[in-house]
Design a protein around this motif. Structure first.
Motif, short mmCIF file in Angstrom:
data_model
loop_
_atom_site.label_atom_id
_atom_site.label_comp_id
_atom_site.label_asym_id
_atom_site.label_seq_id
_atom_site.Cartn_x
_atom_site.Cartn_y
_atom_site.Cartn_z
N GLY A 521 0.83 -1.18 0.00
CA GLY A 521 0.00 0.00 0.00
C GLY A 521 0.86 1.22 0.00
O GLY A 521 2.06 1.21 0.04
N GLY A 522 0.19 2.37 -0.04
CA GLY A 522 0.93 3.59 -0.07
C GLY A 522 1.79 3.70 -1.28
O GLY A 522 2.99 3.86 -1.23
N GLY A 523 1.19 3.53 -2.45
CA GLY A 523 1.97 3.49 -3.66
C GLY A 523 2.78 4.72 -3.91
O GLY A 523 3.75 4.70 -4.65
N ASP A 524 2.42 5.86 -3.25
CA ASP A 524 3.17 7.08 -3.47
C ASP A 524 4.36 7.20 -2.54
O ASP A 524 5.03 8.23 -2.51
N ALA A 573 -9.42 -0.90 2.79
CA ALA A 573 -8.00 -0.56 2.93
C ALA A 573 -7.41 -0.08 1.61
O ALA A 573 -6.68 0.92 1.57
N ARG A 574 -7.71 -0.77 0.53
CA ARG A 574 -7.14 -0.37 -0.76
C ARG A 574 -7.74 0.94 -1.25
O ARG A 574 -7.03 1.76 -1.85
N GLN A 575 -9.02 1.16 -1.01
CA GLN A 575 -9.63 2.43 -1.41
C GLN A 575 -9.06 3.58 -0.60
O GLN A 575 -9.01 4.73 -1.06
N SER A 576 -8.58 3.28 0.64
CA SER A 576 -7.99 4.31 1.49
C SER A 576 -6.52 4.54 1.17
O SER A 576 -5.90 5.41 1.79
N GLY A 577 -5.94 3.78 0.25
CA GLY A 577 -4.53 3.94 -0.09
C GLY A 577 -3.62 2.98 0.65
O GLY A 577 -2.41 3.21 0.71
N GLY A 578 -4.15 1.92 1.22
CA GLY A 578 -3.34 0.95 1.96
C GLY A 578 -3.56 -0.45 1.43
O GLY A 578 -3.84 -0.65 0.26
N ASP A 579 -3.47 -1.44 2.35
CA ASP A 579 -3.65 -2.82 1.92
C ASP A 579 -3.91 -3.69 3.15
O ASP A 579 -3.83 -3.21 4.29
N VAL A 580 -4.23 -4.97 2.92
CA VAL A 580 -4.46 -5.95 3.97
C VAL A 580 -3.60 -7.17 3.70
O VAL A 580 -3.49 -7.60 2.54
N ARG A 581 -2.99 -7.71 4.76
CA ARG A 581 -2.22 -8.95 4.64
C ARG A 581 -2.68 -9.90 5.74
O ARG A 581 -3.12 -9.46 6.82
#
Length: 743
Positions: A521-524, A573-581
């Motif tokens: 996440g946080g691609g930027d 999480a992905r719509q917020s700019g992050g991810d889940v593991r």
């Protein structure tokens, strides 16, 4: 009575089968021989083309070299000064070490020739070639000085408009023969070089005999005269029928011809035909022998198979056959097992029917579940729209009254009522989250504060046998996320952990800042906050772990779970700019890691829209308000007019458009709802104004909309009076700046 043909024997059928196989084999061999001949001819054509082109390029290079030499000599100062002796000396130096010679000619005479020791003037033949510009190639069968065949490349003297002299670089036909000999050819192949007048300049066979002679084939002459190229069937000058290729002519009109005798190609075809005939005859003889042997070996197994069929016909189970013929033994095994399979067929059919019915029921249940969630989404969207309008009316009315009531006992009651409206709005957003129709409203969130507010609800949900441990870094920065969706995601993870520990256990919730941006996440490259929800439950195997994020996949009993919890967490999480593991091993519990971006702003406690602020509008505005809800339309205009604004109310977008189409609608800001009756929605009206009233800024209010809002300025319902006033003033200010760039 119709005649009945006697049955054919196995031997005759094998012979017929052999012939049925042999005839196609013979045809295939013939086709293969034909294909081989065509490949041979195609290869020969490619080889002829390559040889002719190579010979043409080589001859072109020879002519180019002499043209370059002629141009250099034609520009010598000695020629301009008409010093023939000096020109002759320089020309001899230029061709020294080669068989070439240089001559100097005008239209009537020849003045210099490097093959002679001194300048020698001789008369030229009438009609001899003389070029005014460019270059030319001349051929004489008998030179005026040497008396031998010669080829000359003529170039006009340089620097004059009307040349008096031509410089010629001559070479012997033997050089053409050398160029021809340097190229590889097939045995018995014939290579010929033709000049621009289609005369033979060189030939790989009998060159002296045919020097200067034109080809006898009319098709070849016509093709060469058109400066064309290609294949044709010809008869050479020495009477050999050949496959011939004419290469494209070069810049000087010279071309190359390469021919291959047709007899050589036919000889290859004959060899292939003889070989195919021998192979087909050998196949026939071998097949007949094998057919005779097979007939003898098949008769005994067939008799055994006939006996087994008779046993089955007599309702006895035949014994398994061991004849050595696989096919016959297989048929015998089929006959032996036919009775057993018949007894089990009905049972297997019943099992298949039961399995099909069960799969159909499962598919129907999945379809009903999907339709149920779709219906929930539509229902919650509609309820949210209507409920937000009600909340908007209530909260706006409370805010208007609050502004008029002095501080005291009644103002505190109004504040409590307005705070309740704010909580009701949060409940609407949570309901939309379950229905998958809520747009995220990210803001700075203090995770510790959020968990503190939900701890009572979480503790009740976990029960007495599951303990909750919270370990949060005291210096943890705020998150940038939608607080309602974050709360829902954490509750989903905690409830999943609880369900994984039916006998009790511990749920640990840890949160800390990541040392660097994570890959997920946080691609930027922005820093992330890591939230771990870990349980001590039974864990998952690798197959289950690979499918946990699939919608509707669940390991819980029917009715205990929808399979949408983890997919909802992942989508949030992905719509917020992050991810889940997620990590898990069977018997060692599960850990779900939620990665969310860190907020650069300070987290603020949630305020209800009830808290009013003392403010005055910068200037009174003329507001064109479009609202179909009667309750909202009865409250909001009064609140705006109380703040000094002038409001024109329209019930539909169509009514507002008709008003705007007048010459002067007298509005500073358009304030419109989205969903309303009529042919146009609020977004359609905003788009229409962007084209027809570009100076009119627009503000859109919505409690729920399934349409993409695009770049429109949006105010979410229920909104506070101050928020509405600020938004209207911001729209008017942006329109003022657009009209006056100096501001």
């Amino acid at each position: 009575m119709p005649l009945v043909r006697p049955p054919a024997s196995i031997r005759s059928r094998l012979v017929l089968l052999l012939l049925a196989l042999w005839v196609p084999a013979v045809i295939a061999l013939g086709l293969q021989a034909r294909a081989a001949y065509e490949r041979e001819e195609s290869a020969a054509r490619d080889e002829l083309r390559q040889q002719a082109n190579a010979l043409s390029y080589a001859m072109q290079a020879e002519l180019d070299r002499r043209v370059s030499l002629g141009k250099a000599l034609a520009a010598l100062p000695s020629l301009k000064a008409r010093d023939f002796e000096a020109f002759l000396r320089e020309a001899r130096l230029a061709v020294e070490g080669s068989d070439d010679a240089v001559l100097l000619v005008d239209r009537e005479r020849q003045y210099a020739y490097t093959a002679q020791p001194a300048p020698l003037t001789v008369a030229r033949r009438p009609g001899s070639l003389f070029v005014e510009r460019g270059m030319g190639v001349s051929f004489v069968l008998k030179g005026p000085v040497s008396g031998n065949p010669a080829i000359a490349v003529l170039v006009p003297e340089a620097g004059v408009a009307t040349p008096q002299f031509n410089v010629g670089v001559t070479f012997l036909p033997a050089r053409v023969q050398e160029v021809i000999a340097q190229q590889p050819y097939r045995a018995n192949g014939l290579a010929t070089v033709l000049d621009a007048q289609l005369r033979v300049m060189g030939r790989s066979r009998d060159a002296e005999r045919y020097m200067g002679v034109q080809p006898s084939n009319a098709e070849l002459r016509a093709l060469a005269a058109r400066r064309g190229s290609g294949f044709m069937r010809t008869v050479t000058l020495d009477g050999v029928a050949s496959l011939t290729y004419l290469a494209p002519p070069g810049r000087f009109g010279w071309s190359a011809v390469v021919a291959l005798p047709e007899a050589q190609l036919q000889e290859a075809a004959q060899r292939l035909a003889v070989r195919a005939s021998l192979v087909s005859a050998l196949l026939l003889a071998l097949g007949l022998g094998l057919a005779a042997m097979a007939a003898r070996s098949i008769s005994r197994p067939v008799r055994a198979l006939n006996h087994a069929a008779g046993e089955l016909l007599a309702q006895r189970v035949p014994e398994r056959l061991h004849t050595g013929v696989a096919e016959v033994d297989q048929v015998g095994a089929v006959l032996h097992g036919a009775g057993v399979r018949a007894r089990h067929a009905e049972q297997e059919l019943a099992l298949e029917v039961a399995r099909a019915v069960d799969e159909a029921r499962q598919a129907e249940a999945s379809l009903l579940e999907a339709r149920k969630h779709e219906a929930i989404g539509r229902l919650t969207g509609g309820i949210a729209h209507d409920f937000n309008n009600l909340l908007q009316t209530i909260s706006m009315g409370l805010q208007v009254v609050y502004r008029s009531v002095p501080a005291g006992r009644y103002s505190r009651s109004l504040e409590a009522a307005m705070a309740a409206c704010g909580k009701a709005a949060d409940q609407v957003r949570q309901m939309l989250a379950f229905g998958r129709t809520q747009q995220l409203r990210p803001q700075a969130v203090d995770l510790a504060d959020l968990l503190l507010r939900t701890r009572e609800l979480t503790g009740k949900a976990l029960g007495e046998r599951v303990a909750l441990r919270i370990d949060i870094d005291p210096a943890l920065p705020p998150l940038h996320a939608d607080p309602v969706q974050l709360e829902l995601a954490l509750l989903n993870l905690v409830f999943n952990a609880r369900d994984a520990m039916p006998q009790g256990g511990t749920v640990t919730l840890r949160a800390a800042q990541e040392a660097r941006a994570s890959d997920g996440g946080g691609g930027d490259g922005a820093p992330l906050v890591r939230i771990d929800v870990e349980d001590t439950g039974h864990g998952m195997d690798a197959e289950t772990l690979a499918r946990v994020f699939e919608p509707y996949f669940t390991t819980k009993p029917v009715g205990a779970g929808s399979g949408l919890g983890l997919p909802q967490v992942q989508a949030f999480a992905r719509q917020s700019g992050g991810d889940v593991r997620i990590t898990s091993t069977l018997g060692n519990g599960t850990c779900v890691t939620l990665l969310l971006p860190m907020s650069l702003a300070r987290a603020t406690a949630g305020e209800s829209p009830a808290v009013a602020r003392e403010r005055k509008p910068r200037r009174p505005l003329r507001v064109l308000m479009v609202e179909d809800d009667v309750l909202v339309a009865s409250v909001v205009p009064g609140a705006l007019e109380h703040e000094g604004h002038q409001v024109t109310l329209c019930r539909t977008a169509d009514e507002a458009r008709a008003l705007l189409e007048q010459q002067d609608c007298g509005a500073d800001v358009l304030f419109t709802d989205i969903v309303m009756p009529g042919t146009m929605t609020g977004l359609d009206l905003v788009e229409w104004c962007r084209v027809h009233c570009p100076k009119l800024p627009a503000l859109v209010a919505t409690g729920y909309s399934s349409q993409p809002l695009g770049a429109a300025k949006v105010l979410n319902k229920p909104y506070a009076v101050d928020d509405l006033l600020d938004a209207l003033e911001a729209c008017a200010a942006s329109a003022d700046r657009a009209l006056d760039p100096s501001t």
